[in-house]
Structures are given as structure tokens and as C-alpha cells.
Motif scaffolding. Structure first.
Motif, PDB file in Angstrom:
ATOM      1  N   LEU A   1       0.810  -1.217   0.000  1.00 39.43           N
ATOM      2  CA  LEU A   1       0.000   0.000   0.000  1.00 39.43           C
ATOM      3  C   LEU A   1       0.843   1.268   0.000  1.00 39.43           C
ATOM      4  CD1 LEU A   1      -2.711  -1.105   2.570  1.00 39.43           C
ATOM      5  CD2 LEU A   1      -2.852  -1.139   0.064  1.00 39.43           C
ATOM      6  N   MET A   2       1.914   1.264   0.772  1.00 42.04           N
ATOM      7  CA  MET A   2       2.719   2.476   0.885  1.00 42.04           C
ATOM      8  C   MET A   2       4.027   2.196   1.608  1.00 42.04           C
ATOM      9  SD  MET A   2       0.588   4.466   3.890  1.00 42.04           S
ATOM     10  CE  MET A   2       1.919   5.481   4.526  1.00 42.04           C
ATOM     11  N   LEU A   3       4.914   3.160   1.548  1.00 38.50           N
ATOM     12  CA  LEU A   3       6.133   3.155   2.333  1.00 38.50           C
ATOM     13  C   LEU A   3       6.198   4.488   3.061  1.00 38.50           C
ATOM     14  CD1 LEU A   3       9.509   1.849   2.075  1.00 38.50           C
ATOM     15  CD2 LEU A   3       9.425   4.333   1.951  1.00 38.50           C
ATOM     16  N   ALA A   4       6.453   4.432   4.341  1.00 39.66           N
ATOM     17  CA  ALA A   4       6.593   5.653   5.138  1.00 39.66           C
ATOM     18  C   ALA A   4       7.733   5.406   6.119  1.00 39.66           C
ATOM     19  CB  ALA A   4       5.290   5.978   5.857  1.00 39.66           C
ATOM     20  N   TYR A   5       7.875   6.267   7.093  1.00 37.57           N
ATOM     21  CA  TYR A   5       8.958   6.140   8.061  1.00 37.57           C
ATOM     22  C   TYR A   5       8.411   6.149   9.479  1.00 37.57           C
ATOM     23  CZ  TYR A   5      11.970   6.754   4.120  1.00 37.57           C
ATOM     24  OH  TYR A   5      12.586   6.556   2.916  1.00 37.57           O
ATOM     25  N   MET A   6       9.101   5.424  10.336  1.00 34.41           N
ATOM     26  CA  MET A   6       8.738   5.387  11.750  1.00 34.41           C
ATOM     27  C   MET A   6       9.957   5.737  12.589  1.00 34.41           C
ATOM     28  SD  MET A   6       6.453   1.950  12.231  1.00 34.41           S
ATOM     29  CE  MET A   6       4.853   2.346  12.895  1.00 34.41           C
ATOM     30  N   ASN A   7       9.701   6.470  13.658  1.00 34.34           N
ATOM     31  CA  ASN A   7      10.708   6.630  14.701  1.00 34.34           C
ATOM     32  C   ASN A   7      10.226   5.819  15.906  1.00 34.34           C
ATOM     33  OD1 ASN A   7       8.659   8.181  15.797  1.00 34.34           O
ATOM     34  ND2 ASN A   7       9.826  10.097  15.821  1.00 34.34           N
ATOM     35  N   ARG A   8      10.980   5.850  16.977  1.00 30.11           N
ATOM     36  CA  ARG A   8      10.605   5.050  18.149  1.00 30.11           C
ATOM     37  C   ARG A   8       9.231   5.448  18.684  1.00 30.11           C
ATOM     38  NH1 ARG A   8      13.170   1.631  20.926  1.00 30.11           N
ATOM     39  NH2 ARG A   8      15.225   2.266  20.201  1.00 30.11           N
ATOM     40  N   GLU A   9       8.922   6.736  18.683  1.00 31.96           N
ATOM     41  CA  GLU A   9       7.632   7.205  19.180  1.00 31.96           C
ATOM     42  C   GLU A   9       6.482   6.638  18.343  1.00 31.96           C
ATOM     43  OE1 GLU A   9       5.351  11.411  20.213  1.00 31.96           O
ATOM     44  OE2 GLU A   9       7.093  11.449  18.888  1.00 31.96           O
ATOM     45  N   ALA A  10       6.619   6.654  17.013  1.00 35.87           N
ATOM     46  CA  ALA A  10       5.577   6.123  16.130  1.00 35.87           C
ATOM     47  C   ALA A  10       5.410   4.617  16.336  1.00 35.87           C
ATOM     48  CB  ALA A  10       5.924   6.426  14.672  1.00 35.87           C
TER      49      ALA A  10
ATOM     50  N   ARG B   1      -6.048   7.068  -4.131  1.00 29.45           N
ATOM     51  CA  ARG B   1      -5.989   5.700  -4.655  1.00 29.45           C
ATOM     52  C   ARG B   1      -5.692   4.706  -3.536  1.00 29.45           C
ATOM     53  NH1 ARG B   1      -4.969   8.738  -9.071  1.00 29.45           N
ATOM     54  NH2 ARG B   1      -5.857   7.953 -11.013  1.00 29.45           N
ATOM     55  N   ARG B   2      -6.032   3.464  -3.790  1.00 24.72           N
ATOM     56  CA  ARG B   2      -5.837   2.379  -2.817  1.00 24.72           C
ATOM     57  C   ARG B   2      -4.378   2.275  -2.382  1.00 24.72           C
ATOM     58  NH1 ARG B   2      -7.242  -1.199   0.643  1.00 24.72           N
ATOM     59  NH2 ARG B   2      -6.334  -3.263   0.509  1.00 24.72           N
ATOM     60  N   SER B   3      -3.469   2.279  -3.343  1.00 28.37           N
ATOM     61  CA  SER B   3      -2.042   2.111  -3.060  1.00 28.37           C
ATOM     62  C   SER B   3      -1.258   3.316  -3.575  1.00 28.37           C
ATOM     63  CB  SER B   3      -1.525   0.836  -3.761  1.00 28.37           C
ATOM     64  OG  SER B   3      -0.116   0.773  -3.726  1.00 28.37           O
ATOM     65  N   CYS B   4      -0.183   3.642  -2.899  1.00 24.30           N
ATOM     66  CA  CYS B   4       0.717   4.690  -3.385  1.00 24.30           C
ATOM     67  C   CYS B   4       1.479   4.221  -4.623  1.00 24.30           C
ATOM     68  CB  CYS B   4       1.718   5.078  -2.294  1.00 24.30           C
ATOM     69  SG  CYS B   4       0.947   5.919  -0.900  1.00 24.30           S
ATOM     70  N   PHE B   5       1.489   2.934  -4.855  1.00 24.82           N
ATOM     71  CA  PHE B   5       2.213   2.361  -5.988  1.00 24.82           C
ATOM     72  C   PHE B   5       1.264   2.106  -7.158  1.00 24.82           C
ATOM     73  CE2 PHE B   5       4.671   1.449  -2.220  1.00 24.82           C
ATOM     74  CZ  PHE B   5       5.927   1.887  -2.602  1.00 24.82           C
ATOM     75  N   HIS B   6       0.558   3.149  -7.580  1.00 27.16           N
ATOM     76  CA  HIS B   6      -0.433   3.044  -8.645  1.00 27.16           C
ATOM     77  C   HIS B   6       0.114   3.427 -10.019  1.00 27.16           C
ATOM     78  CE1 HIS B   6      -0.842   7.137  -6.970  1.00 27.16           C
ATOM     79  NE2 HIS B   6      -0.934   7.479  -8.244  1.00 27.16           N
ATOM     80  N   ARG B   7       1.395   3.770 -10.101  1.00 29.18           N
ATOM     81  CA  ARG B   7       2.001   4.128 -11.389  1.00 29.18           C
ATOM     82  C   ARG B   7       2.975   3.026 -11.809  1.00 29.18           C
ATOM     83  NH1 ARG B   7       4.270   9.985 -10.952  1.00 29.18           N
ATOM     84  NH2 ARG B   7       5.398   9.019  -9.258  1.00 29.18           N
TER      85      ARG B   7
ATOM     86  N   GLY C   1       6.384   4.750 -20.939  1.00 27.85           N
ATOM     87  CA  GLY C   1       6.292   5.756 -19.885  1.00 27.85           C
ATOM     88  C   GLY C   1       5.473   5.245 -18.714  1.00 27.85           C
ATOM     89  N   LEU C   2       5.100   6.143 -17.840  1.00 26.83           N
ATOM     90  CA  LEU C   2       4.317   5.780 -16.662  1.00 26.83           C
ATOM     91  C   LEU C   2       2.849   5.602 -17.020  1.00 26.83           C
ATOM     92  CD1 LEU C   2       5.763   8.166 -13.940  1.00 26.83           C
ATOM     93  CD2 LEU C   2       6.139   5.714 -14.163  1.00 26.83           C
ATOM     94  N   VAL C   3       2.256   4.553 -16.469  1.00 27.44           N
ATOM     95  CA  VAL C   3       0.836   4.289 -16.664  1.00 27.44           C
ATOM     96  C   VAL C   3       0.172   4.295 -15.292  1.00 27.44           C
ATOM     97  CG1 VAL C   3      -0.877   2.607 -17.440  1.00 27.44           C
ATOM     98  CG2 VAL C   3       1.261   2.893 -18.721  1.00 27.44           C
ATOM     99  N   THR C   4      -0.808   5.165 -15.109  1.00 29.53           N
ATOM    100  CA  THR C   4      -1.551   5.219 -13.854  1.00 29.53           C
ATOM    101  C   THR C   4      -2.656   4.180 -13.894  1.00 29.53           C
ATOM    102  OG1 THR C   4      -1.064   7.555 -13.580  1.00 29.53           O
ATOM    103  CG2 THR C   4      -2.918   6.690 -12.329  1.00 29.53           C
ATOM    104  N   GLU C   5      -2.721   3.371 -12.849  1.00 32.82           N
ATOM    105  CA  GLU C   5      -3.711   2.300 -12.786  1.00 32.82           C
ATOM    106  C   GLU C   5      -4.683   2.527 -11.638  1.00 32.82           C
ATOM    107  OE1 GLU C   5      -1.096  -1.096 -12.459  1.00 32.82           O
ATOM    108  OE2 GLU C   5      -1.093  -1.339 -14.628  1.00 32.82           O
ATOM    109  N   GLY C   6      -5.907   2.078 -11.832  1.00 34.99           N
ATOM    110  CA  GLY C   6      -6.919   2.148 -10.785  1.00 34.99           C
ATOM    111  C   GLY C   6      -7.541   3.523 -10.666  1.00 34.99           C
TER     112      GLY C   6
END
Length: 132
Positions: free
Chosen positions: A33-42, A103-109, A115-120
């Protein structure tokens, strides 16, 4: 095999300068779905509440995923890679969309030779949710 350390202490946040990549994957389908970042607090807040929290690099603050959109991620399982410096979060994505674009996922391209194709189709209109 018994755990060697408490789960809160397991990720090695020192390796990433305090931030580790966290991959959110749909627990039921395996879709990334996505990639983000976490620190110890998160990480701690996620384990305490069962709702996924991240560290927002753009906002420079703790961020409950879905705090604006209502599209919260419920933690179903957490895994660490062999080095303890990347998190895999298996989540239940409430509201249907993980991406701020609606969109459902951040990885929709998808990358193609042409070239890039946008899906969904978007699940929601980000202008209505975020006002921009």
C-alpha cells in the motif's frame, strides 16, 4: 523460540538516524500500500494503540495514518527484517485508500517502455478530503 527482546526495543532506530522505513502491506491480499517512516515514538504508539502511526518527514511530526482522511490503518501483524532496520506492517486499511491521491495504493504508477501508466480509479477525491 522465546523472544530475545521486548518488541518495543527490537527495531534498531540508531541505524536509520532515528527513522526506519516501514512498508504497509494489506494483511488480507498482500498488496503493498505504501512506504513511510517510523521513529521510536511512532513504533511505540502503534504497538500501544493498534493504529499505525508514522513520522511525517514533511510535517516533521508524529502522524496517525488517516487522521485527516479517516482512512486509518489497523495493525494486524508487524515484522522486522534480518538487520532490524526495516519494518513490514501488515494492516487492515480502513476506508479503502492508503494514498493521499485517493488511490488504494501509493504504488499506482506502473513503469512501461512507453512511460508511466496510472492504474486504478481513486477511492476518494483528495480535494474534498484535504481541501487542496
Amino acid at each position: 523460540m522465546p523472544s530475545l527482546r521486548d518488541p518495543i526495543d527490537a527495531p534498531d532506530f540508531a541505524k536509520g538516524g532515528g527513522l526506519l522505513p516501514a512498508i504497509a502491506q494489506d494483511a488480507a491480499t498482500g498488496e503493498v500500500l505504501m512506504l513511510a517512516y517510523m521513529n521510536r515514538e511512532a513504533w511505540t504508539k502503534t504497538l500501544e494503540t493498534g493504529k499505525v502511526h508514522y513520522w511525517s518527514r514533511s510535517r516533521n511530526r508524529l502522524w496517525l495514518k488517516g487522521e485527516t482522511s479517516g482512512h486509518v490503518q489497523m495493525l494486524r501483524e508487524a515484522r522486522l527484517d534480518c538487520d532490524g532496520d526495516t519494518l513490514l506492517l501488515k494492516v487492515e486499511q480502513l476506508g479503502g485508500a492508503a494514498c493521499h491521491t485517493g488511490r488504494r495504493s501509493c504504488f499506482h504508477r506502473r513503469v512501461t517502455p512507453e512511460g508511466l501508466v496510472t492504474e486504478g480509479e481513486p477511492v476518494f477525491d483528495p480535494r474534498e478530503v484535504y481541501g487542496t
